[in-house]
Design a protein around this motif. Structure first.
Motif, PDB file in Angstrom:
ATOM      1  N   PHE A  69       0.739  -1.200   0.074  1.00 41.45           N
ATOM      2  CA  PHE A  69       0.032   0.098   0.117  1.00 41.45           C
ATOM      3  C   PHE A  69       0.988   1.221  -0.031  1.00 41.45           C
ATOM      4  O   PHE A  69       2.027   1.036   0.783  1.00 41.45           O
ATOM      5  CB  PHE A  69      -0.950   0.117   1.255  1.00 41.45           C
ATOM      6  N   PRO A  70       0.366   2.337  -0.740  1.00 44.80           N
ATOM      7  CA  PRO A  70       1.302   3.643  -0.530  1.00 44.80           C
ATOM      8  C   PRO A  70       0.956   3.963   0.880  1.00 44.80           C
ATOM      9  O   PRO A  70      -0.199   3.719   1.627  1.00 44.80           O
ATOM     10  CB  PRO A  70       0.523   4.343  -1.668  1.00 44.80           C
ATOM     11  N   CYS A  96       6.214  -1.529  -3.889  1.00 45.27           N
ATOM     12  CA  CYS A  96       5.302  -0.584  -4.214  1.00 45.27           C
ATOM     13  C   CYS A  96       6.120   0.544  -4.870  1.00 45.27           C
ATOM     14  O   CYS A  96       6.806   1.271  -4.045  1.00 45.27           O
ATOM     15  CB  CYS A  96       4.413   0.070  -3.283  1.00 45.27           C
ATOM     16  N   VAL A  97       5.901   0.766  -6.198  1.00 51.10           N
ATOM     17  CA  VAL A  97       6.580   2.005  -6.871  1.00 51.10           C
ATOM     18  C   VAL A  97       5.432   3.115  -7.104  1.00 51.10           C
ATOM     19  O   VAL A  97       4.498   3.045  -7.616  1.00 51.10           O
ATOM     20  CB  VAL A  97       7.165   1.598  -8.316  1.00 51.10           C
ATOM     21  N   ASP A 115      10.749   8.154 -10.519  1.00 52.23           N
ATOM     22  CA  ASP A 115      12.285   8.317 -10.537  1.00 52.23           C
ATOM     23  C   ASP A 115      12.476   6.625 -10.957  1.00 52.23           C
ATOM     24  O   ASP A 115      12.055   5.715 -10.764  1.00 52.23           O
ATOM     25  CB  ASP A 115      12.683   8.307  -9.079  1.00 52.23           C
ATOM     26  N   SER A 116      13.745   6.740 -11.572  1.00 52.74           N
ATOM     27  CA  SER A 116      14.093   5.464 -12.097  1.00 52.74           C
ATOM     28  C   SER A 116      14.556   4.609 -11.106  1.00 52.74           C
ATOM     29  O   SER A 116      15.022   4.946  -9.897  1.00 52.74           O
ATOM     30  CB  SER A 116      15.695   5.521 -12.809  1.00 52.74           C
ATOM     31  N   LEU A 122       2.532  -1.041  -9.247  1.00 55.09           N
ATOM     32  CA  LEU A 122       2.921   0.295  -9.929  1.00 55.09           C
ATOM     33  C   LEU A 122       1.581   1.075  -9.927  1.00 55.09           C
ATOM     34  O   LEU A 122       0.669   0.920 -10.456  1.00 55.09           O
ATOM     35  CB  LEU A 122       3.253  -0.198 -11.557  1.00 55.09           C
ATOM     36  N   ARG A 123       2.068   2.422  -9.312  1.00 53.53           N
ATOM     37  CA  ARG A 123       1.031   3.592  -9.112  1.00 53.53           C
ATOM     38  C   ARG A 123       1.797   4.562  -9.843  1.00 53.53           C
ATOM     39  O   ARG A 123       1.916   5.948  -9.186  1.00 53.53           O
ATOM     40  CB  ARG A 123       0.884   3.783  -7.775  1.00 53.53           C
ATOM     41  N   THR A 124       2.295   4.726 -10.888  1.00 58.93           N
ATOM     42  CA  THR A 124       3.099   5.758 -11.626  1.00 58.93           C
ATOM     43  C   THR A 124       3.244   5.720 -12.922  1.00 58.93           C
ATOM     44  O   THR A 124       2.693   4.702 -13.641  1.00 58.93           O
ATOM     45  CB  THR A 124       4.569   5.755 -10.927  1.00 58.93           C
TER      46      THR A 124
END
Length: 1085
Positions: free
Chosen positions: A433-434, A505-506, A510-511, A523-525
């Protein structure tokens, strides 16, 4: 330093049963092949040793170095277990195919069979792992010898009671400083205040307390934004816009966001909380944000919470105003001990454990007043109330760090280490989770089961997972928030540390290097989807913002088809319901290229905008699917043939505005003649344009295993198809059907024709066109003999209940009828047992003439335990004694908003009554009063109430309440003056009364000293006692005093050294909501 660890505890739950099943299935599949039998026999010999060492590893103190060789062995074991479980799924699928006659050839073991090859690989892996057992055992023993033996807690001490810290206490001085700032008439256009403190000290809780405070009604626009590590002024602006406009606005640049927010905010006075801010370097980003916020109305306030003083400094530089900040320290010693004991002594009386209290006092001193540490350590100690264990925790190095932040993290990590081994992976999984994510209990429980963290365990998986959730909640790893739950920042960081090698969780652009060992990825991006190509070990994948993937070619590079371990996929577009009616066929092209491996079990599509479903769903390329959920697929006009999926157990379709018809295509051309052979749950939620749901007339087995059917919010649907007799739960909500559905009729001679009926819960809610219950389901009472719960709510046109009532429903326990004002029920025509004798709870509200029939409905209900009557405008009196004395099991009566109720009738005849609630029944208080209560023994009621909750003190003088002598707990709300203080009534209940709550004391200036004679009183609660100048003498028995709302003078008298401190010296005292005299005069004139 917190390090990542391998998931050891997966084995105790999973490995043993998986190995056993693998041996059994392997022997069945390889019958007659001797070379294979020897491999399986060898694995069977090693199984007890593997299981024993797994159990030991779960409970041993493993090294913190993640590169230790032990972790490699455990990692290999986990991989082998998961490969074996996938193989077992394949065995089950093939067996099911054979049973359903889908395959045209007979299954048989062949030397080159792919399943045999995979079986040999898995068995060989287990046997290779087993060769290291002796060395592994020796190392574990050596490690445990180096660690002081832990005192084992008694498992019987584990209770089911959930303690959640809902009451805000302490922080009076800090609250007053901030309240003065918030209510000051500031001449500046905007004012900023920073709360600075270490993680876990309570910055967010203090801000929440202020945000929800009733005294801040002067701010019509209040906004809360969680900022966290990534300071994105564009994202913050969009969140503020959404909060102000209640919709998602499409803005692509910071300039567009500034213009939109300026227009929206212009001249509006607002209160904005920016929670958990970290940005202390990027001044330009702050300036971009403040340019927008300066356009608010005069007196607008911004409150920041941060761990860094430098954040408070940079905001001062940007706004060019004097610095306003508060350094929040830990709670005081008294408040710390109070909070610690609330968690450490759940289910116990601290006074029975003086040695533990003494040790606890020393532990509290080391926790520096940090609420999070106090709660988590307290929750950990609660399971093991033993002197030796508490002493070992006191001496543990984790509580002796010199650095405050590191010490807090070490303390909560210690709480994690003492979680039951099987619960640990559930906590670590939440790292996906974020930060600040609000999660739903039921969804998280389902996820734990679906990804294999919690075993199905013979159908008990949900019960087990719910117990795990309760454990994490009780130990403060989760925090309740309205109907959702959250995790504290530090606990989220701990979960991320611990799950570094398995979950990721991304959330930024950013790399970042994604390790191939990652099993669960979110992946939330705008992350490059190509990065998924080499990640062959993925078990679960969540991708959001899929609208940013504009090339099917890029999507195909993710190579999901090759990921045989990937069992759960969630694909989300950010538009949600904002995009209703906005078609975009490119979504289908992208999803077609994200075709998963056939092993996929769970699929979630959210915000999909194509008219047609993905090709791989149409073609049944994913036959192992067990759960499907389509949400906000607002352009999808037809459904794929999901009935062909042989393993599907749960199907949820919600907010699909373009779907008008469920036709035969939905069931598919199943060769078994039985669509949806395993489906257990079907939910159709807010399909607002659904007009027709066609039943397959040729299908004999209609949803043969369906247990739960929910149809909500489909106003265009005028008729429902038949429902199967296998149903256990049926909810019909916000529909315009005119009749209830029928039960599915089986063909003549069918073996299932006389099968058992299972329906146990029936909810009929907001069916505004339903006029009668005399057809449909209720025309077959013989098929409702298992029904236990019946709720009929807000069916405005409902006139008729079944002509013979519900007497055929022989297991019915709960009847709830609300908001059916047109109901007609003539008492003289009521058949006997209109409500069956099995009923235990009756709840009626706004139900027409039904309440007039209470004298006929109640006498036969000898098992009735709860009677609730609410909004019954025609009720003037409860039934007489000759009716109510029959209710031998009745323990609770609630009377709410019965405006014409004048008499409690024969209520005094119910000797079993324990709880009585009377709210908003004003005519009761008009009954002629008596000057004194006659103390004749013949007037004494034998009724001994555990709780009496009333909103007018005058009710105590009403028959039969004035004759109560054995009441244990009383809550009285709505005091207008002391003229109605029920002194004599309290005295006659003094021997039993242990809890007294007095609410709404706005104008009360003093209490009689006779309170001191309440010799059994243990807890006293005073609410809004703003005019109370001093406390009376208190009884010696009193243990807890809560004052929620008082003036500064009273609060000062009760402080250490105050004039009345001696009265409360030995009590647990909580004082909240202390106001100045000027504020009291302003708000309570």
């Amino acid at each position: 330093m917190v390090t990542a660890v391998v998931d050891v505890s997966i084995a105790g739950w999973f490995a043993s049963s998986t190995i056993s099943k693998l041996i059994d299935k392997g022997r069945s599949y390889c019958k007659g092949q001797k070379s294979w039998q020897s491999e399986l026999d060898r694995l069977a010999r090693y199984q007890p040793q593997i299981q024993t060492l797994i159990y030991k590893a779960e409970r041993s103190h493993l090294p913190r170095d993640p590169n230790h060789p032990l972790y490699k062995w455990l990692g290999q074991l986990q991989d082998a277990v998961e490969d074996a479980d996938n193989l077992l799924d394949e065995f089950e699928y093939r067996h099911l195919k054979k049973e359903k006659k889908i395959l045209k050839f007979a299954l048989r073991a062949a030397p080159h069979d792919d399943l045999l090859r995979r079986l040999r690989e898995v068995v060989k892996t287990f046997n290779d792992i087993a060769t290291g057992l002796d060395t592994f055992a020796q190392v574990l023993t050596w490690l445990d010898q180096r660690f002081v033996a832990e005192v084992k807690g008694d498992a019987s001490q584990e209770t089911g009671f959930l303690c959640t810290e809902n009451k805000f206490f302490g922080r009076e001085e800090e609250t007053q400083i901030l309240m003065d700032w918030l209510t000051s008439s500031d001449t500046n256009e905007i004012s900023v205040f920073s709360i600075v403190g270490v993680g876990g000290v309570g910055k967010t809780v203090l801000a929440q307390h202020l945000f929800d405070h009733e005294k801040l009604r002067c701010f019509r626009n209040k906004m809360w934004v969680c900022v966290s590590h990534t300071f994105d002024e564009m994202a913050i602006a969009k969140k503020i816009l959404k909060l102000l406009t209640e919709k998602e606005l499409e803005v692509q640049t910071i300039g567009e966001a500034q213009r939109a927010l300026m227009e929206t905010l212009s001249t509006k006075k607002f209160f904005l909380v920016l929670d958990n801010v970290w940005n202390d370097k990027e001044r330009e980003r702050w300036e971009n944000l403040m340019k927008i916020l300066r356009h608010g109305g005069q007196g607008s306030k911004i409150l920041l919470t941060t761990r860094m003083e430098s954040v408070a400094n940079i905001i001062v530089e940007v706004i060019g105003e004097p610095k306003m900040s508060l350094n929040l320290n830990g709670l005081g010693e008294r408040e710390s001990m109070f909070l610690f004991e609330k968690y450490a002594f759940i289910g116990y009386d601290p006074k029975d454990y003086p040695k533990l209290q003494s040790i606890g006092n020393e532990i509290v001193k080391k926790l520096r007043g940090i609420p999070l540490a106090l709660k988590t350590i307290g929750g950990m100690l609660n399971d093991k109330p033993h002197d030796e264990f508490w002493s070992s925790v006191l001496e543990n190095g984790a509580l002796n760090s010199d650095k405050e932040t590191d010490g807090i993290m070490e303390a909560i990590r210690l709480s994690y280490e003492h979680l039951p081994p099987e619960v640990k992976p559930c906590f670590r999984y939440c790292s996906l989770f974020p930060q600040h994510h609000e999660f739903n209990r039921e969804q998280l429980v389902d996820i734990w089961i679906s990804v294999g963290i919690v075993s199905e365990n013979d159908g008990r998986g949900k019960d087990v997972a719910n117990n795990f959730f309760d454990t994490l909640l009780r130990k403060s790893f989760f925090e309740p928030k309205d109907s959702y739950y959250t995790m504290h920042d530090l606990l989220h960081e701990l979960a991320q540390f611990l799950s570094k090698n398995e979950c990721l969780c991304v959330v930024s652009n950013d790399s970042i290097q994604i390790e191939q060992s990652i099993r669960h990825l979110s992946l939330r991006t705008r992350y490059d989807i190509n990065e998924l190509e080499m990640m062959s070990e993925l078990r679960e994948l969540l991708i959001t913002n899929l609208e940013n993937v504009n090339s099917p070619k890029n999507a195909s590079k993710a190579n999901l088809t090759s990921k045989k371990h990937l069992l759960r996929i969630a694909l989300r577009w950010s538009h949600g319901f904002e995009n209703i009616g906005d078609k975009n066929e490119s979504d289908k092209e992208v999803v077609d290229c994200l075709q998963p491996h056939s092993n996929l079990t769970d699929l979630f599509l959210d915000g999909y905008r194509s008219t047609y479903p993905p090709n791989w769903l149409e073609a049944m390329i994913v036959p192992n699917l067990t759960e499907i959920q389509f949400s906000y697929c607002s352009s999808l006009e037809r459904l794929p043939p999901l009935g062909q999926l042989p393993c599907l157990k749960c199907l949820i379709l919600e907010n699909m505005g373009a779907l008008k018809k469920i036709d035969l295509e939905f069931y598919g051309a199943s060769q078994s003649g039985c669509p949806f052979p395993l489906l257990e749950t079907l939910e159709l939620i807010h399909l607002i344009h659904l007009e027709e749901w066609i039943e397959d007339p040729h299908c004999e087995k209609w949803f043969p295993l369906l247990k739960r059917l929910v149809v909500v919010g489909s106003p265009s649907l005028k008729k429902l198809p038949s429902v199967p007799t296998s149903l256990k739960e049926l909810e019909l909500n916000s529909l315009e059907i005119t009749t209830l559905p029928e039960f599915k009729q089986q063909n003549e001679g069918s073996s299932t024709n006389q099968g058992p009926m299972f329906l146990s819960s029936l909810l009929i809610i907001y069916c505004s066109k339903l006029t009668s219950l005399r057809s449909g389901l209720f025309s077959h009472p013989d098929k409702l003999t298992s029904l236990e719960e019946l709720a009929i709510w807000n069916c405005a046109e409902l006139v008729q209940l079944p002509s013979k009532g519900f007497r055929g429903l022989t297991n019915l326990k709960t009847i709830r009828i609300e908001g059916c004002m047109k109901l007609i029920l003539l008492p003289m025509l009521l058949p006997k047992n209109f409500f069956p004798p099995s009923v235990q709870q009756v709840m009626m509200s706004s139900c027409g003439d039904l309440v007039a029939s209470l004298p006929q409905l109640l006498p036969d209900l000898s098992l009735l335990s709860l009677l609730k009557l609410e909004n019954c405008s025609n009720l003037m009196s409860l039934p007489s004694e000759c009716v109510l004395w029959c209710l031998k099991s009745l323990t609770e009566v609630q009377l709410r908003n019965c405006q014409r109720l004048k008499s409690l009738g024969g209520l005094g005849a119910i000797s079993s009554l324990k709880i009585l609630v009377i709210k908003t029944c004003p005519m009761l208080a008009i009954e002629p009063q008596v000057d004194s209560i006659e103390e004749s023994p013949k007037n004494r009621l034998s009724m001994a109430l555990d709780k009496l909750d009333i909103d007018q003190a005058e009710h105590l003088f009403v028959v039969p309440l004035r004759n109560l002598y054995f009441t244990k707990s009383v809550e009285i709300r709505g005091f207008s003056s002391m003229t109605t203080f029920p002194d004599q009534w309290l005295q006659q209940n003094a021997a039993s009364l242990h809890t007294l709550g007095l609410y709404g004391l706005n104008s009360v200036e003093s209490f009689p000293d006779s309170l001191q004679s309440l010799t059994s009183l243990k807890m006293l609660v005073l609410h809004n006692a703003f005019r109370l100048a001093r406390l009376p003498e208190l009884p010696e028995s009193l243990e807890i005093l809560d004052i929620d709302g008082c003036n500064e003078e009273l609060a000062g008298r009760l402080k250490d050294g105050g004039l009345d401190f001696d009265k409360v010296r030995d009590l647990d005292v909580g004082i909240f909501g202390v106001l100045t005299e000027s504020l009291i005069n302003q708000w309570f004139r």
